[in-house]
Write a protein that holds these residues in place. Sequence first.
Motif, PDB file in Angstrom:
ATOM      1  N   ILE A  38       0.035   2.052   7.814  1.00  0.00           N
ATOM      2  CA  ILE A  38      -0.480   2.971   6.789  1.00  0.00           C
ATOM      3  C   ILE A  38      -0.716   2.231   5.477  1.00  0.00           C
ATOM      4  O   ILE A  38      -1.687   2.497   4.759  1.00  0.00           O
ATOM      5  N   LEU A  39       0.155   1.272   5.158  1.00  0.00           N
ATOM      6  CA  LEU A  39      -0.008   0.490   3.929  1.00  0.00           C
ATOM      7  C   LEU A  39      -1.284  -0.342   3.995  1.00  0.00           C
ATOM      8  O   LEU A  39      -2.043  -0.422   3.019  1.00  0.00           O
ATOM      9  N   ARG A  40      -1.516  -0.973   5.153  1.00  0.00           N
ATOM     10  CA  ARG A  40      -2.728  -1.788   5.311  1.00  0.00           C
ATOM     11  C   ARG A  40      -3.972  -0.930   5.209  1.00  0.00           C
ATOM     12  O   ARG A  40      -4.944  -1.316   4.543  1.00  0.00           O
ATOM     13  N   MET A  41      -3.946   0.245   5.826  1.00  0.00           N
ATOM     14  CA  MET A  41      -5.107   1.114   5.801  1.00  0.00           C
ATOM     15  C   MET A  41      -5.384   1.623   4.386  1.00  0.00           C
ATOM     16  O   MET A  41      -6.538   1.689   3.952  1.00  0.00           O
ATOM     17  N   ALA A  42      -4.320   1.973   3.671  1.00  0.00           N
ATOM     18  CA  ALA A  42      -4.485   2.430   2.289  1.00  0.00           C
ATOM     19  C   ALA A  42      -5.024   1.312   1.416  1.00  0.00           C
ATOM     20  O   ALA A  42      -5.852   1.534   0.521  1.00  0.00           O
ATOM     21  N   SER A  43      -4.570   0.081   1.683  1.00  0.00           N
ATOM     22  CA  SER A  43      -5.065  -1.079   0.948  1.00  0.00           C
ATOM     23  C   SER A  43      -6.547  -1.308   1.225  1.00  0.00           C
ATOM     24  O   SER A  43      -7.339  -1.532   0.301  1.00  0.00           O
ATOM     25  N   ASP A  44      -6.924  -1.249   2.499  1.00  0.00           N
ATOM     26  CA  ASP A  44      -8.317  -1.464   2.876  1.00  0.00           C
ATOM     27  C   ASP A  44      -9.239  -0.435   2.233  1.00  0.00           C
ATOM     28  O   ASP A  44     -10.343  -0.758   1.773  1.00  0.00           O
ATOM     29  N   GLN A  45      -8.793   0.810   2.201  1.00  0.00           N
ATOM     30  CA  GLN A  45      -9.635   1.875   1.669  1.00  0.00           C
ATOM     31  C   GLN A  45      -9.736   1.855   0.149  1.00  0.00           C
ATOM     32  O   GLN A  45     -10.766   2.207  -0.421  1.00  0.00           O
ATOM     33  N   SER A  46      -8.645   1.473  -0.504  1.00  0.00           N
ATOM     34  CA  SER A  46      -8.608   1.550  -1.971  1.00  0.00           C
ATOM     35  C   SER A  46      -8.994   0.246  -2.660  1.00  0.00           C
ATOM     36  O   SER A  46      -9.408   0.249  -3.824  1.00  0.00           O
ATOM     37  N   GLY A  47      -8.818  -0.881  -1.947  1.00  0.00           N
ATOM     38  CA  GLY A  47      -9.050  -2.172  -2.569  1.00  0.00           C
ATOM     39  C   GLY A  47      -7.838  -2.694  -3.318  1.00  0.00           C
ATOM     40  O   GLY A  47      -7.852  -3.787  -3.877  1.00  0.00           O
ATOM     41  N   SER A  49      -4.081  -4.239  -3.392  1.00  0.00           N
ATOM     42  CA  SER A  49      -3.415  -5.157  -2.476  1.00  0.00           C
ATOM     43  C   SER A  49      -2.315  -4.456  -1.677  1.00  0.00           C
ATOM     44  O   SER A  49      -1.623  -3.566  -2.194  1.00  0.00           O
ATOM     45  N   GLU A  50      -2.181  -4.869  -0.423  1.00  0.00           N
ATOM     46  CA  GLU A  50      -1.130  -4.313   0.429  1.00  0.00           C
ATOM     47  C   GLU A  50       0.250  -4.605  -0.151  1.00  0.00           C
ATOM     48  O   GLU A  50       1.187  -3.823   0.021  1.00  0.00           O
ATOM     49  N   GLU A  51       0.368  -5.723  -0.848  1.00  0.00           N
ATOM     50  CA  GLU A  51       1.647  -6.079  -1.463  1.00  0.00           C
ATOM     51  C   GLU A  51       2.092  -5.019  -2.468  1.00  0.00           C
ATOM     52  O   GLU A  51       3.275  -4.681  -2.544  1.00  0.00           O
ATOM     53  N   MET A  52       1.154  -4.464  -3.231  1.00  0.00           N
ATOM     54  CA  MET A  52       1.505  -3.426  -4.202  1.00  0.00           C
ATOM     55  C   MET A  52       2.023  -2.174  -3.498  1.00  0.00           C
ATOM     56  O   MET A  52       2.984  -1.542  -3.939  1.00  0.00           O
ATOM     57  N   GLN A  55       5.601  -2.729  -2.350  1.00  0.00           N
ATOM     58  CA  GLN A  55       6.623  -2.714  -3.396  1.00  0.00           C
ATOM     59  C   GLN A  55       7.221  -1.329  -3.619  1.00  0.00           C
ATOM     60  O   GLN A  55       8.354  -1.206  -4.087  1.00  0.00           O
ATOM     61  N   VAL A  56       6.472  -0.287  -3.282  1.00  0.00           N
ATOM     62  CA  VAL A  56       6.970   1.079  -3.482  1.00  0.00           C
ATOM     63  C   VAL A  56       7.036   1.842  -2.160  1.00  0.00           C
ATOM     64  O   VAL A  56       7.033   3.074  -2.140  1.00  0.00           O
ATOM     65  N   ASP A  57       7.091   1.108  -1.057  1.00  0.00           N
ATOM     66  CA  ASP A  57       7.121   1.750   0.257  1.00  0.00           C
ATOM     67  C   ASP A  57       8.463   2.442   0.485  1.00  0.00           C
ATOM     68  O   ASP A  57       9.499   1.790   0.601  1.00  0.00           O
ATOM     69  N   ASP A  87       2.638   6.644  -8.416  1.00  0.00           N
ATOM     70  CA  ASP A  87       2.325   7.974  -7.881  1.00  0.00           C
ATOM     71  C   ASP A  87       0.991   7.979  -7.139  1.00  0.00           C
ATOM     72  O   ASP A  87       0.851   8.616  -6.093  1.00  0.00           O
ATOM     73  N   ASN A  88       0.003   7.252  -7.667  1.00  0.00           N
ATOM     74  CA  ASN A  88      -1.285   7.237  -6.979  1.00  0.00           C
ATOM     75  C   ASN A  88      -1.246   6.384  -5.719  1.00  0.00           C
ATOM     76  O   ASN A  88      -1.960   6.665  -4.750  1.00  0.00           O
ATOM     77  N   LEU A  89      -0.400   5.366  -5.698  1.00  0.00           N
ATOM     78  CA  LEU A  89      -0.218   4.604  -4.462  1.00  0.00           C
ATOM     79  C   LEU A  89       0.304   5.529  -3.358  1.00  0.00           C
ATOM     80  O   LEU A  89      -0.104   5.427  -2.198  1.00  0.00           O
ATOM     81  N   PHE A  90       1.209   6.444  -3.730  1.00  0.00           N
ATOM     82  CA  PHE A  90       1.687   7.430  -2.760  1.00  0.00           C
ATOM     83  C   PHE A  90       0.550   8.352  -2.330  1.00  0.00           C
ATOM     84  O   PHE A  90       0.383   8.648  -1.142  1.00  0.00           O
ATOM     85  N   GLU A  91      -0.235   8.826  -3.305  1.00  0.00           N
ATOM     86  CA  GLU A  91      -1.341   9.734  -2.985  1.00  0.00           C
ATOM     87  C   GLU A  91      -2.343   9.073  -2.039  1.00  0.00           C
ATOM     88  O   GLU A  91      -2.861   9.715  -1.128  1.00  0.00           O
ATOM     89  N   LEU A  92      -2.597   7.794  -2.253  1.00  0.00           N
ATOM     90  CA  LEU A  92      -3.537   7.073  -1.387  1.00  0.00           C
ATOM     91  C   LEU A  92      -2.991   6.935   0.030  1.00  0.00           C
ATOM     92  O   LEU A  92      -3.731   7.088   1.016  1.00  0.00           O
ATOM     93  N   GLN A  93      -1.679   6.671   0.150  1.00  0.00           N
ATOM     94  CA  GLN A  93      -1.055   6.625   1.477  1.00  0.00           C
ATOM     95  C   GLN A  93      -1.104   7.997   2.136  1.00  0.00           C
ATOM     96  O   GLN A  93      -1.376   8.119   3.337  1.00  0.00           O
ATOM     97  N   ALA A  94      -0.818   9.027   1.340  1.00  0.00           N
ATOM     98  CA  ALA A  94      -0.830  10.389   1.870  1.00  0.00           C
ATOM     99  C   ALA A  94      -2.223  10.757   2.373  1.00  0.00           C
ATOM    100  O   ALA A  94      -2.376  11.434   3.396  1.00  0.00           O
ATOM    101  N   ASP A  95      -3.239  10.297   1.656  1.00  0.00           N
ATOM    102  CA  ASP A  95      -4.614  10.569   2.068  1.00  0.00           C
ATOM    103  C   ASP A  95      -4.907   9.919   3.417  1.00  0.00           C
ATOM    104  O   ASP A  95      -5.562  10.512   4.281  1.00  0.00           O
ATOM    105  N   VAL A  96      -4.393   8.704   3.614  1.00  0.00           N
ATOM    106  CA  VAL A  96      -4.552   8.014   4.899  1.00  0.00           C
ATOM    107  C   VAL A  96      -3.833   8.792   6.002  1.00  0.00           C
ATOM    108  O   VAL A  96      -4.367   8.968   7.108  1.00  0.00           O
ATOM    109  N   ILE A  97      -2.637   9.266   5.710  1.00  0.00           N
ATOM    110  CA  ILE A  97      -1.867  10.033   6.698  1.00  0.00           C
ATOM    111  C   ILE A  97      -2.636  11.282   7.118  1.00  0.00           C
ATOM    112  O   ILE A  97      -2.721  11.613   8.311  1.00  0.00           O
ATOM    113  N   ARG A  98      -3.236  11.970   6.164  1.00  0.00           N
ATOM    114  CA  ARG A  98      -4.008  13.174   6.489  1.00  0.00           C
ATOM    115  C   ARG A  98      -5.262  12.813   7.307  1.00  0.00           C
ATOM    116  O   ARG A  98      -5.628  13.539   8.232  1.00  0.00           O
TER     117      ARG A  98
END
Length: 208
Positions: A38-47, A49-52, A55-57, A87-98
């Motif tokens: 999910i982190l990789r997918m959120a990174s790919d979609q948002s641009g 970095s997966e590292e960021m 850090q808050v996973d 907070d937006n890093l979470f929202e981006l992950q949540a968007d991927v989950i949905r």
Amino acid sequence: MEEKKLVISIARSYGSGGLTLAKKLGKELNLPVYDREILRMASDQSGISEEMFGQVDEHVRKIFLKAKGKYKGKPLTPEDSAFTSDDNLFELQADVIRQIADTQSCIIVGRCADYILRDKTNVLSLFFYASEEDCLERLRKQVSGTDEELIKRMHDIDKHRAEYYKYYTGRDWNDARNYDFCLDTGVMDYDRLIEVVKSYIEIKNREI
């Protein structure tokens, strides 16, 4: 007739074997399992970095702990100054989950998926846990360190997961009322646990 989708969210205490169970269950049911993917997918979609994202996973920085129920269900755009905020890093992950849940049957591990997908009738939310003794016995085989170090690690990770869940959902992570099915993984081996979970899923799947 289109086959109905089944999405399984799995929350798990550290050392309970939850991720192993998720992978075994995915193999048994022929379902893809999403964890750190999910982190990789959120990174790919948002641009971003997966590292960021890493850090808050499943972890909330201390300065943010007072707020509760922060998930809004709407990521910010790149033009927004808070686009890379925690907070937006979470929202981006949540968007991927949905997106994942909208397009396929699957298993999603952690990351408040049960809450993010709470409005979907085809989602089964599971919570795996075990006693400290059972978790410790499992961790001795997987992670190096003294018993004291492993117990501290166990408590720290569960504390982070609980804080993360509380911060974004406003709910208590280990409250059984948040889940469809809770299972003590210390009571039997993996094969028997999988049979129990499969039986439950088969029964519930008839209602979906």
